[in-house]
Design a protein around this motif. Structure first.
Motif, PDB file in Angstrom:
ATOM      1  N   ILE A 193      -8.018  88.373  18.242  1.00 22.70           N
ATOM      2  CA  ILE A 193      -7.880  88.160  19.682  1.00 22.70           C
ATOM      3  C   ILE A 193      -8.382  89.415  20.408  1.00 22.70           C
ATOM      4  N   ALA A 194      -9.382  89.213  21.256  1.00 21.84           N
ATOM      5  CA  ALA A 194     -10.049  90.347  21.885  1.00 21.84           C
ATOM      6  C   ALA A 194      -9.637  90.497  23.349  1.00 21.84           C
ATOM      7  N   SER A 195      -9.250  89.401  23.986  1.00 24.85           N
ATOM      8  CA  SER A 195      -8.884  89.490  25.398  1.00 24.85           C
ATOM      9  C   SER A 195      -7.811  88.468  25.719  1.00 24.85           C
ATOM     10  N   ARG A 196      -7.121  88.661  26.822  1.00 29.02           N
ATOM     11  CA  ARG A 196      -6.059  87.738  27.189  1.00 29.02           C
ATOM     12  C   ARG A 196      -5.996  87.627  28.701  1.00 29.02           C
ATOM     13  N   ASP A 197      -5.872  86.425  29.210  1.00 32.13           N
ATOM     14  CA  ASP A 197      -5.710  86.204  30.640  1.00 32.13           C
ATOM     15  C   ASP A 197      -4.681  85.093  30.768  1.00 32.13           C
ATOM     16  N   ASN A 198      -3.436  85.488  31.042  1.00 28.00           N
ATOM     17  CA  ASN A 198      -2.308  84.555  30.954  1.00 28.00           C
ATOM     18  C   ASN A 198      -2.290  83.912  29.569  1.00 28.00           C
ATOM     19  N   GLU A 199      -2.372  82.557  29.523  1.00 25.40           N
ATOM     20  CA  GLU A 199      -2.327  81.896  28.210  1.00 25.40           C
ATOM     21  C   GLU A 199      -3.679  81.884  27.517  1.00 25.40           C
ATOM     22  N   LEU A 200      -4.699  82.118  28.279  1.00 24.87           N
ATOM     23  CA  LEU A 200      -6.054  81.980  27.754  1.00 24.87           C
ATOM     24  C   LEU A 200      -6.458  83.255  27.018  1.00 24.87           C
ATOM     25  N   VAL A 201      -6.867  83.069  25.752  1.00 26.66           N
ATOM     26  CA  VAL A 201      -7.305  84.245  25.006  1.00 26.66           C
ATOM     27  C   VAL A 201      -8.768  84.098  24.597  1.00 26.66           C
ATOM     28  N   GLY A 202      -9.418  85.217  24.372  1.00 31.44           N
ATOM     29  CA  GLY A 202     -10.766  85.196  23.815  1.00 31.44           C
ATOM     30  C   GLY A 202     -10.678  85.670  22.369  1.00 31.44           C
ATOM     31  N   ILE A 203     -11.142  84.832  21.453  1.00 35.01           N
ATOM     32  CA  ILE A 203     -11.078  85.214  20.040  1.00 35.01           C
ATOM     33  C   ILE A 203     -12.462  85.633  19.582  1.00 35.01           C
ATOM     34  N   ASP A 204     -12.539  86.833  19.056  1.00 36.04           N
ATOM     35  CA  ASP A 204     -13.820  87.330  18.557  1.00 36.04           C
ATOM     36  C   ASP A 204     -14.031  86.806  17.138  1.00 36.04           C
ATOM     37  N   VAL A 205     -14.995  85.901  17.031  1.00 36.99           N
ATOM     38  CA  VAL A 205     -15.312  85.347  15.710  1.00 36.99           C
ATOM     39  C   VAL A 205     -16.712  85.832  15.333  1.00 36.99           C
ATOM     40  N   GLY A 206     -16.764  86.873  14.587  1.00 43.01           N
ATOM     41  CA  GLY A 206     -18.055  87.428  14.157  1.00 43.01           C
ATOM     42  C   GLY A 206     -18.989  87.730  15.325  1.00 43.01           C
ATOM     43  N   GLY A 207     -18.424  88.203  16.424  1.00 44.31           N
ATOM     44  CA  GLY A 207     -19.268  88.584  17.559  1.00 44.31           C
ATOM     45  C   GLY A 207     -19.288  87.546  18.660  1.00 44.31           C
ATOM     46  N   SER A 208     -19.071  86.286  18.354  1.00 48.20           N
ATOM     47  CA  SER A 208     -19.001  85.251  19.392  1.00 48.20           C
ATOM     48  C   SER A 208     -17.559  85.175  19.902  1.00 48.20           C
ATOM     49  N   ILE A 209     -17.398  84.903  21.176  1.00 49.34           N
ATOM     50  CA  ILE A 209     -16.050  84.808  21.731  1.00 49.34           C
ATOM     51  C   ILE A 209     -15.695  83.326  21.953  1.00 49.34           C
ATOM     52  N   ILE A 210     -14.616  82.878  21.280  1.00 51.21           N
ATOM     53  CA  ILE A 210     -14.130  81.502  21.459  1.00 51.21           C
ATOM     54  C   ILE A 210     -12.894  81.571  22.338  1.00 51.21           C
ATOM     55  N   GLN A 211     -12.879  80.764  23.397  1.00 47.45           N
ATOM     56  CA  GLN A 211     -11.727  80.767  24.288  1.00 47.45           C
ATOM     57  C   GLN A 211     -10.711  79.729  23.810  1.00 47.45           C
ATOM     58  N   ALA A 212      -9.454  80.134  23.844  1.00 50.71           N
ATOM     59  CA  ALA A 212      -8.405  79.254  23.330  1.00 50.71           C
ATOM     60  C   ALA A 212      -7.091  79.555  24.028  1.00 50.71           C
TER      61      ALA A 212
END
Lengths: 228, 362
Positions: free
Chosen positions: B249-268
């Protein structure tokens, strides 16, 4: 050659004419062997179930020993029974030496391993799922044994018939403990052996044909059972 | 402690030195339908055999209706007579269909009239009235299965155990058996525990699913829980979540997180904090493909090239390389419309809510 041919013709005549001596010997043979088979079956059916359905140490070895005893020599059983039942023997008090009773005892000893072994292998040949299904449907131990016997019935019956076949065809045992007494313990096989050595081929041949006929009937019966 | 109909406490089973069942504690309530799912060889059958008291566990206790049935031969028979079990490969006794069905009743010493009445209604239930006098050994696979089910139901069990009730059957027989099962579950309120490797069958018939992998009960829950929020990657793989991506997990905005998957960011959506090592689970069917980037509400859009295409039944599975490997499924029709081919570039889109985030433990 003509002598043999004439003997054969006389033998057939003896059978067709229901010669009293021939019929009496054949009847006694059948009666003694049938009795032994029934007694052996009464021992082997429950004993086979006990051995098959229980787990105990040495089970494999026990079954191996039973199978080894399939080919128990008839004279060895004869000797064993003779030693037990002769007047000086431990069971001499029964006074049954040289009687049909002791022949039955000997035949039971002789055919029990064969019947027992064949019953156990018939039970083992039934699908394990049969017993699982029975148990899961609420069968008690006894009810489960009954349904397994029912499923294995053809194999079990074949085992019983094989036992009878061995009993009626053996000669060494009957000769040793029965004594081949005319009108009392003379059976098909002992009579054949005696008459042949006397040179009286007609009676020996007639009895031989009856014995082969019995074997034939048993074989046809077995085949029909196995084809089901 | 609530009274469950069946309860196991830390049961284990070994065949030789091999552990088949590892410390399973499980409760099954009256009237519940529990499906055990898991790959072949996971221990489902052994667990059913333990519950049906066909086997005794190497350790642990089993309670049935409050009685401890792990010990005591008589008690086990008594308890077993309140259950029945349809084996995976059912066998019938070499007798008529109706005699087969009557067996369990006769063993319980039911009256003749009760036996024939129950046999008839069991035959009717599975739709095999016309087969009563046939020798059961002459039946087809599907018919044998139906007779086995009728035989198990004739005794009016309080619990019915089913081991892969439709494995190796044709679709028509499968549908018929599921119909019968749905009927007894709905009408007779029988407690049912079934093992199946068919996830969708578990979903259709069961109120609760237990996942068994390698002798362990990894998760129990409603079908929805199991299929949408598996508690670990082994369960996720089993329930067909084709994409299991490791990331941080690279970033967080309330419940929304950005997951760093090998350089790509998946929002979840996740409650885990920044720096947490996680798995992002994405169902292939939640990913849509397009030829052009379009403005949708979906948070995650990735451009990638197709590495593999292979048809599966009515669908086509498409594998993409878009910074990370991504598996998707499309209908044959859209595969044609999009003119999909290996090497083509496409846009893959999925919602942030379609990503299930699992904390990584290893």
């Amino acid at each position: 050659m003509t002598e043999l041919w004439e003997a054969l013709v006389t033998a057939v005549k003896l059978i067709i004419a229901f010669d009293p001596e021939v019929m009496q010997i054949a009847g006694r043979s059948l009666a003694i062997s049938a009795t032994s088979s029934v007694i052996a079956a009464l021992i082997c059916l429950p004993l086979g179930a006990v051995i098959h359905f229980n787990r105990f140490p040495g089970k494999r070895t026990l079954i191996n020993i039973i199978q080894t005893l399939f080919s128990l020599p008839t004279v060895a059983v004869g000797l064993f029974v003779f030693v037990l039942f002769s007047s000086a023997g431990p069971l001499g008090g029964f006074g049954i030496m040289f009687s049909p009773a002791v022949m039955v005892v000997g035949q039971v000893v002789l055919i029990t391993p064969l019947m027992l072994g064949l019953i156990i292998s018939a039970l083992s040949a039934t699908d394990k799922a049969i017993t699982d299904t029975a148990v899961s449907l609420g069968a008690s131990g006894f009810q489960m044994s009954v349904i397994t016997f029912r499923e294995a019935r053809f194999g079990v019956l074949a085992g019983l018939i094989m036992g009878f076949g061995r009993a009626i065809s053996e000669v060494g045992l009957s000769l040793m403990v029965g004594g081949n007494i005319r009108g009392f313990t003379r059976t098909i096989t002992t009579a054949i052996s005696l008459e042949t050595s006397k040179g009286d081929l007609e009676l020996a041949l007639a009895l031989g044909m009856i014995l082969i006929f019995v074997a034939l009937v048993i074989n046809i019966g077995l085949n029909r059972i196995q084809q089901r | 402690m609530s009274m469950a109909l069946i309860e196991t406490v830390n049961i284990t089973q070994k065949y030789g030195k091999q552990d088949i069942i590892k410390n399973i504690s499980l409760k099954v309530d009256q009237g519940e339908v529990l499906a055990l799912i898991g790959p072949t060889g996971a221990g489902k059958t052994t667990l059913l055999r333990l519950l049906d008291l066909l086997e005794t566990p190497a350790s642990g206790r089993i309670y049935f209706d409050g009685m401890e049935v792990t010990a005591g031969k008589h008690l086990r028979l008594q308890a077993r007579r309140r259950m029945s079990f349809v084996l995976q490969k059912p066998v019938v006794f070499n007798m008529s269909v109706s005699d087969n069905i009557a067996c369990g009743l006769k063993w319980r010493k039911e009256k003749e009239a009760t036996v024939s009445q129950r046999v008839n209604s069991a035959l009717e239930l599975v739709g095999m009235t016309g087969y009563a006098n046939r020798n059961a050994r002459t039946l087809s696979g599907g018919e044998t299965q139906l007779v086995a089910i009728a035989r198990a139901l004739a005794i009016a069990p309080e619990v019915l155990f089913l081991d892969e009730p439709t494995a190796n059957l044709d679709p028509v027989s499968t549908a018929r058996i599921e119909e019968v099962l749905a009927h007894i579950i709905g009408e007779q309120k029988t407690t049912v525990v079934m093992a199946t490797h068919d996830m969708s069958q578990g979903q259709r018939l069961a109120g609760r699913i237990g996942v068994i992998i390698n002798g362990e009960l990894l998760q129990t829950g409603s079908p929805n829980d199991i299929f949408s929020t598996p508690q670990n990657t082994r369960v996720a793989e089993l329930v067909g979540i084709g994409n299991i991506l490791g990331g941080v997990i690279a970033s967080r905005d309330n419940e929304l997180v950005g997951i760093d998957v090998g350089g790509s960011i998946i929002q979840a959506i996740s409650e885990h904090g920044i720096g947490a090592e996680v798995h992002a689970l994405i169902r292939p069917e939640d990913v849509t493909l397009a030829l052009h980037k379009d403005a949708s509400s979906a948070r995650n859009t990735f451009e990638g090239s197709i590495t593999r295409i292979f048809p599966v039944g009515a669908l086509v599975r498409v594998e993409l390389a878009c910074g990370f490997p991504l598996l998707t499924v499309v209908t044959r029709r859209s595969a044609r419309d999009l003119n999909l081919a290996v090497g083509n570039r496409v846009y893959a889109t999925f919602k942030a809510t379609a990503v299930h985030v699992l904390k990584r433990w290893n």
